[in-house]
Design an enzyme around this catalytic site. Structure first.
Site, mmCIF file in Angstrom:
data_model
loop_
_atom_site.group_PDB
_atom_site.id
_atom_site.type_symbol
_atom_site.label_atom_id
_atom_site.label_comp_id
_atom_site.label_asym_id
_atom_site.label_seq_id
_atom_site.Cartn_x
_atom_site.Cartn_y
_atom_site.Cartn_z
ATOM 1 C CE LYS A 79 -0.545 -0.059 4.999
ATOM 2 N NZ LYS A 79 -1.665 -0.305 6.135
ATOM 3 C CE1 TYR A 136 11.535 32.985 2.673
ATOM 4 C CE2 TYR A 136 11.797 30.505 2.302
ATOM 5 C CZ TYR A 136 11.341 31.793 1.938
ATOM 6 O OH TYR A 136 10.775 31.962 0.595
#
Length: 362
Positions: free
Chosen positions: A33, A256
């Protein structure tokens, strides 16, 4: 210059299946999955089957049909049906489906035009899916009616272990007892002796009492042991090229907010991977990547498309390859290192690598 690349190491997948085989006499289902835990569902499935896995597991019938289209012929089980069970597709592709509620099984019996192979999904303590204990008799009754009408054939009973990651067999005792009770009820209802499966990777590695007829291995295929008790083989390597390098003086803020400031003159190199590609934005100051045998720290905040590394007095030209994570050890971080730095689990690291990252097989 190649961009960021995630390489799936099929030999590691095979080695992990072989390692599980030494710990159980039960059949092995390779659960692929989430696109094979981010490593490519078909790639991981083929490697696992070649190594001895006798079953495959997916969330949906659609995923199972994609494996069939790729030529995988072993039994496949799908157990999450967001839009209801597609009985026609399941029967046509020879895909087993797990059904965990009275309503879902009733709808399947009502719509099936041909016999669908069903695994009854019973809740053995997870409370996240599966039929609650108080409704088992009703679920089995619907299965009996579907069996008589030749709409369904019960071939399996499945459950989940909510506490297997503790690696304490006593914590699994209630779920094991619940599975035995469910099997007894299914057999008493005249539905044969279906295949029982309860354990995933942690149970398979730590508690033989949970193995029953089959164990489901998902994270373990790609080298993740949620119980933290067994060293497995990492099955992926994420690399990225340096795309920009600059020399800066001491006291230079990076990224940042200037959260990182160089404490001496240094070279800063940019890698073209960021949080849009699955690099966790929140990292501890210990996070780093490997370049030519040395680990260098991630400098400043992770941006959407890039990270910066501080390589100190080492200059690396554009195009130099950096390893973000891999199975090599030493200076190379592992997915477990990244999970620790991000305060998460390794599953989220490998399944979070985005589609901009090129995939390859090694």
């Amino acid at each position: 210059m190649n961009g960021p690349t995630l390489r799936t190491l099929t030999g590691a997948v095979a080695a992990n299946v072989a390692g599980i085989r030494t710990r159980t006499r039960s059949m092995i289902m390779a659960v692929v999955k989430a696109d094979g835990y981010g490593h490519g569902a078909v790639t991981v499935a083929e490697a696992a089957v070649a190594a001895g896995a006798g079953w495959l597991g997916t969330t949906s019938v659609g995923e199972a049909c994609a494996l069939r289209a790729a030529g995988l012929a072993v039994p496949i089980l799908a157990w999450l049906h967001a839009s209801g069970v597609d009985a026609e597709a399941a029967a046509a592709a020879g895909v087993d489906v797990a059904v965990g509620s009275v309503d879902e099984l009733g709808a399947l019996v009502a719509q099936a035009a041909s016999t669908v192979r069903v695994h009854l999904h019973v809740d053995t303590g997870m409370s996240r899916g599966g039929c609650p204990r108080r409704q088992w008799d009703e679920l089995i009754g619907v299965a009996q009616r579907g069996h008589r009408a030749r709409r369904v054939r019960v071939v399996g009973v499945m459950g989940h272990l909510p506490l297997a990651d503790r690696a304490e067999p006593a914590a699994n005792a209630a779920a094991v007892a619940g599975m035995r009770e469910a099997l007894k009820a299914v057999r008493a209802a005249g539905l044969g002796s279906p295949l029982a499966h309860l354990a995933a990777t942690s149970g398979a590695l730590t508690d033989p009492a949970t193995h029953f007829g089959m164990v489901r291995i998902g994270a373990g295929l790609v080298g993740i042991d949620p119980s933290g008790t067994v060293e497995m083989h990492g099955a992926s390597r994420l690399t990225a090229p340096i795309v920009h390098t600059s020399a800066v003086p001491a006291g230079t803020p990076v990224g940042y907010g200037g959260a990182y400031v160089t404490y001496r003159a240094a070279h800063l190199s940019v890698l073209p991977v960021g949080y849009a590609d699955g690099i966790p934005r929140e990292l501890s100051p210990r996070a780093g990547v490997e370049v030519r045998g040395r680990r260098f720290p991630v400098a400043g905040r992770v941006s959407m498309d890039q990270i910066v590394i501080d390589t100190g007095d080492r200059y690396f030209p554009t195009g130099t390859s950096a390893t973000v994570f891999g199975p090599d050890g030493g200076a190379t971080p592992s997915v477990h290192d990244w999970a620790h730095w991000a305060g998460t689990i390794p599953h989220t690291i490998v399944t979070g690598i985005g589609p901009r990252v090129r995939r390859s097989i090694a």
